[in-house]
Design a protein around this motif. Structure first.
Motif: not given
Length: 334
Positions: A59-61, A66, A68, A74, A312-315, A317-318
């Motif tokens: 989950h890292k760029t 990110s 779609e 990744t 990670t990217d997602n984390y 952002l969270e």
């Protein structure tokens, strides 16, 4: 004779004299009983594969933030492609494939969220700068395994540290990874850029396509062949192929890596990481427990950097959303 000892004996019989033999490793920071089945480098490879930082790479760029779509690379798929290319070269040259694989799989463990945009942001914030290859060594020496690290061999850690720039790795296997990394990312980034509509295959200059190939697979084969056929006491390509490859690298910087269409969202990364860094630097008690321990031993900025670099990217952002975006009011029912 154990299975490991038989494998070590096979290495002595089969590998080139210039290979890094597992039995001749400089060892680990902390001595351990040897495994009965695996050589030291096989053991290192397995430790990397099973560590948390390796799982986070999915989950890292790599290039596109990110994206779609299921088929963009990744940081994890990049790592696997580097490993495949590096192992092919090592096998062809009769060098140590296990060492090559261990370095390949670990080389980007310290990479930030949001790719090199995240790395640039932390580099600006940290006194002394931030470099992902140094952070990758820190991950395996200090951060994994509840602060005990993975206790990898010296050769693997040296290959990780020197996989990008500066002084070459001490082993030929580490030097293979350095070239394989470049071969992998240039070619798969072309593939992703075409998929994203940022680039067309025919945009690659015609003379480069004529020299290296007009498809990703052909180019990789050309470059791997050049490395295998021209490596001896060092790892490298012939001058002509290397020059064309350098021009392809320069083309990608102009066409993709600095292309506003591909990098438009990266301008937001600096502010996001900077704001989180400043928040946790001012509120270190909000860091997870393992990073609060680093605060006490190595200072708050170091702990905050380790925490953000591991996201990670997602984390990321969270966490940013939780810290800075107003949340709707919810009435508790218990």
């Amino acid at each position: 004779m154990t299975i490991r000892e038989r494998t070590e004996e096979t290495e002595r019989q089969v590998l080139d004299a210039r290979a890094a033999f597992a039995a001749g490793s400089r060892g680990r920071e902390r001595e351990e009983e040897p495994c009965a089945y695996r050589t030291a480098y096989q053991r290192d490879r397995d430790r990397v594969l099973h560590c948390k930082a390796f799982r986070r790479l999915k989950h890292k760029t790599q290039v596109f933030l990110s994206p779609e779509g299921d088929h963009y690379r990744t940081r994890l798929t990049h790592t696997l492609e580097v490993s495949q290319i590096a192992r092919t070269i090592a096998r062809a040259l009769r060098l140590n494939e296990d060492l090559t694989e261990a370095v390949s799989l670990a080389h980007d463990l310290g990479h930030t969220p949001f790719g090199h945009a995240g790395e640039r942001a932390l580099n600006d914030l940290m006194e002394g700068g931030f470099r992902h290859y140094e952070q990758s060594v820190r991950v395996v020496e200090r951060l994994e395994n509840d602060g005990r690290g993975l206790n990898l061999t010296w050769e693997v850690r040296d290959g990780i540290l020197r996989h990008t720039c500066g002084e070459q790795a001490a082993t030929l296997e580490g030097r293979i990874v350095r070239l394989a990394d470049r071969v992998a990312y240039i070619n798969h980034d072309i593939d992703d850029a075409v998929r994203a509509g940022v680039l067309r295959e025919e945009d690659v200059p015609a003379d480069i396509r004529a020299a290296l190939g007009d498809r990703r697979t052909t180019r990789i084969d050309t470059l791997v062949t050049a490395i295998v056929e021209n490596s001896g006491d060092d790892i490298g390509m012939d001058a002509a192929t290397a020059a064309v490859f350098d021009r392809l690298h320069a083309f990608m910087f102009d066409a993709v890596y600095r292309n506003p269409a591909a990098k438009s969202e990266e301008a937001k990364v600096d502010g996001l990481i900077r704001r989180m860094f400043e928040f946790f630097a001012g509120h270190p008690q909000r860091l997870p427990a393992e990073y609060r321990g680093i605060c006490e031993k190595e200072g708050i900025p170091r702990a905050v950097c380790d925490y953000i670099a591991g996201m990670t990217d997602n984390y990321a952002l969270e966490v940013y959303d939780e810290l800075f975006i107003p949340q709707g009011w919810r009435i508790k029912t218990f």
